[in-house]
Design an enzyme around this catalytic site. Structure first.
Site, PDB file in Angstrom:
ATOM      1  N   ALA A  48      -1.286  -6.654   1.994  1.00 30.84           N
ATOM      2  CA  ALA A  48      -2.496  -6.027   1.449  1.00 30.84           C
ATOM      3  C   ALA A  48      -3.259  -6.913   0.456  1.00 30.84           C
ATOM      4  CB  ALA A  48      -2.133  -4.682   0.837  1.00 30.84           C
ATOM      5  N   ASP A 237       0.603  -0.601   1.085  1.00 34.50           N
ATOM      6  CA  ASP A 237      -0.736  -0.947   1.599  1.00 34.50           C
ATOM      7  C   ASP A 237      -1.810  -0.028   1.042  1.00 34.50           C
ATOM      8  OD1 ASP A 237       1.075  -2.294   3.692  1.00 34.50           O
ATOM      9  OD2 ASP A 237      -0.940  -3.065   4.047  1.00 34.50           O
ATOM     10  N   LYS A 248       4.535  -0.711   5.568  1.00 37.77           N
ATOM     11  CA  LYS A 248       4.979  -1.108   6.906  1.00 37.77           C
ATOM     12  C   LYS A 248       5.855  -0.055   7.561  1.00 37.77           C
ATOM     13  CE  LYS A 248       4.084  -3.920   8.830  1.00 37.77           C
ATOM     14  NZ  LYS A 248       2.984  -3.724   9.804  1.00 37.77           N
TER      15      LYS A 248
HETATM   16  O1  MRU Z   1       1.139  -5.558   8.783  1.00 35.07           O
HETATM   17  P1  MRU Z   1       1.382  -6.317   7.509  1.00 35.07           P
HETATM   18  O2  MRU Z   1       2.331  -7.438   7.673  1.00 35.07           O
HETATM   19  O3  MRU Z   1       0.084  -6.741   6.856  1.00 35.07           O
HETATM   20  O4  MRU Z   1       2.055  -5.249   6.557  1.00 35.07           O
HETATM   21  C1  MRU Z   1       2.337  -5.646   5.241  1.00 35.07           C
HETATM   22  C2  MRU Z   1       3.063  -4.648   4.444  1.00 35.07           C
HETATM   23  O5  MRU Z   1       3.320  -3.544   4.871  1.00 35.07           O
HETATM   24  C3  MRU Z   1       3.389  -5.044   3.042  1.00 35.07           C
HETATM   25  O6  MRU Z   1       4.553  -4.405   2.617  1.00 35.07           O
HETATM   26  C4  MRU Z   1       2.238  -4.643   2.096  1.00 35.07           C
HETATM   27  O7  MRU Z   1       1.017  -5.096   2.585  1.00 35.07           O
HETATM   28  C5  MRU Z   1       2.449  -5.162   0.723  1.00 35.07           C
HETATM   29  S1  MRU Z   1       2.333  -6.912   0.619  1.00 35.07           S
HETATM   30  C6  MRU Z   1       2.527  -7.302  -1.023  1.00 35.07           C
END
Ligand code: MRU
Length: 353
Positions: A48, A237, A248
């Site tokens: 994110a 996110d 995720k």
């Molecule tokens: O699909 P992604 O790899 O962008 O998903 C990322 C996540 O779910 C992370 O846990 C979240 O963005 C936090 S990153 C500090």
């Protein structure tokens, strides 16, 4: 200590192409809107905070190309670009949040020249990047209070330097624990279907010489039950007003199992990941991704018949009351609820203004 995922030097935006890791380590340049939208959609840049930072720099690069145009055209074009960028991925609120900050600059009624406004957009993008770096450090510092010594952590997805403008959110706490001399070991969820744990977190921890063990997602529960996990940390996110956390896919299962096994479980995120306009997690848009992300490794390289479908949401929502807390740069929100979120986040955001 960490390799930056995003570099902005001499007006050039570069990212580590995360879709190639761990096999290949390569920086690629993003020169325009199309490059950035493709990179975000194809998860060359992901996480994110990282997506938000790239969006801000992209708005600057696009704005720079409009120097010499009338103010009306400048604003109209940038509005079109920001709408296209915002749609690249729907769940991580940092994307829309960063674009909104840039919009506040170029949409203000002013008699300033376009090149002046373009320069302000550049400064704002750099500020968004730097603020995230500092927030990561602060989350690491705040998070240390929940890390026993020694400690075995279970984590999901990737929340480290690849995903942020600094050393990370949940992984940042692990780095902070190591720096403070604590004995810390990490179980890394593979994170199906795209393997952000297996490809990215495992890679980052190895780079940083932190003892780590890769597991399939379905191994997490039995490890928790057998008393092998002291602490669960993952990212976010988007966080609703009541503390519900979208992260995720699989984070909810991890949190529910931690809850059942009475293991402390924290989401770790900067205040830029809070969306206080959204009352509960039910209102968070969840990205659905291509069936091929699941099918290809099983050899389904053909179109499925109508009778067969694939459901591939990229995120799920953990109710705030399943979490021990949410660790932010503003402090720790214990037992997330509308009240506890407001107590920590609102005064911090007010002071920042
Ligand atoms: O699909 P992604 O790899 O962008 O998903 C990322 C996540 O779910 C992370 O846990 C979240 O963005 C936090 S990153 C500090």
């Amino acid at each position: 200590m960490y390799t930056p995922a995003i570099k902005f030097e001499e007006d050039t935006l570069q990212i580590i192409d995360q879709s190639l890791l761990p096999g290949k380590f390569k920086y690629i340049s993003l020169s325009n809107l199309d490059d950035s939208i493709t990179a975000i959609k194809e998860l060359k840049v992901r996480g994110a905070p990282a997506i938000g930072i790239v969006a801000a720099y992209t708005m600057y690069l696009q704005a720079k190309q409009l120097i010499g145009k009338s103010s009306d055209i400048f604003i109209r074009e940038l509005n079109i670009f920001s709408a296209l960028l915002s749609e690249a991925r729907p769940t991580a609120v940092n994307l829309a949040w960063a674009i909104k900050r840039i919009k506040l600059i170029y949409q203000k009624k002013s008699i300033e020249s376009i090149s002046n406004i373009v320069n302000q957009i550049k400064q704002e993008a750099i500020k968004i990047h730097e603020e995230d770096r500092i927030a990561c450090e602060k989350m690491g510092e705040n998070g240390l209070t929940v890390v026993p010594d020694p400690c075995t952590v279970l984590t999901h997805c990737n929340t480290g330097s690849l995903a942020t403008g600094g050393w990370g959110t949940a992984l940042g706490i692990i780095y902070a624990a190591k720096e403070s001399g604590r004995e810390v070991k990490v179980f890394v969820d593979e994170t199906r279907p795209l393997g952000q744990g297996a490809r990215l977190t495992f890679w980052e921890l190895i780079q940083n010489n932190i003892p780590c063990t890769l597991i399939t997602d379905s191994t997490a529960g039995s490890l928790m039950k057998s008393g092998k996990i002291d602490l669960v940390l993952f990212g976010a996110d988007r966080i609703a007003e009541n503390g519900d956390v979208a992260n995720k896919i699989g984070s909810y299962s991890v949190a529910a199992l931690a809850y059942l096994n009475k293991i402390p479980c924290y989401a770790v995120a900067p205040t830029s990941t809070f969306d206080l306009s959204i009352k509960t997690g039910k209102n968070i848009p969840i990205e659905k991704r291509s069936p091929q992300e699941i099918l290809h490794i099983y050899g389904y390289n053909f179109n499925l018949p109508e009778v067969a479908t694939v459901y591939n949401p990229a995120f799920d929502v953990t109710p705030g009351n399943y979490l021990t807390g949410i660790i932010t740069e503003a402090g720790i929100i214990n037992r997330p609820s509308k009240k506890t979120v407001a107590e920590i986040v609102i005064p911090f955001l007010k002071e920042k203004k």
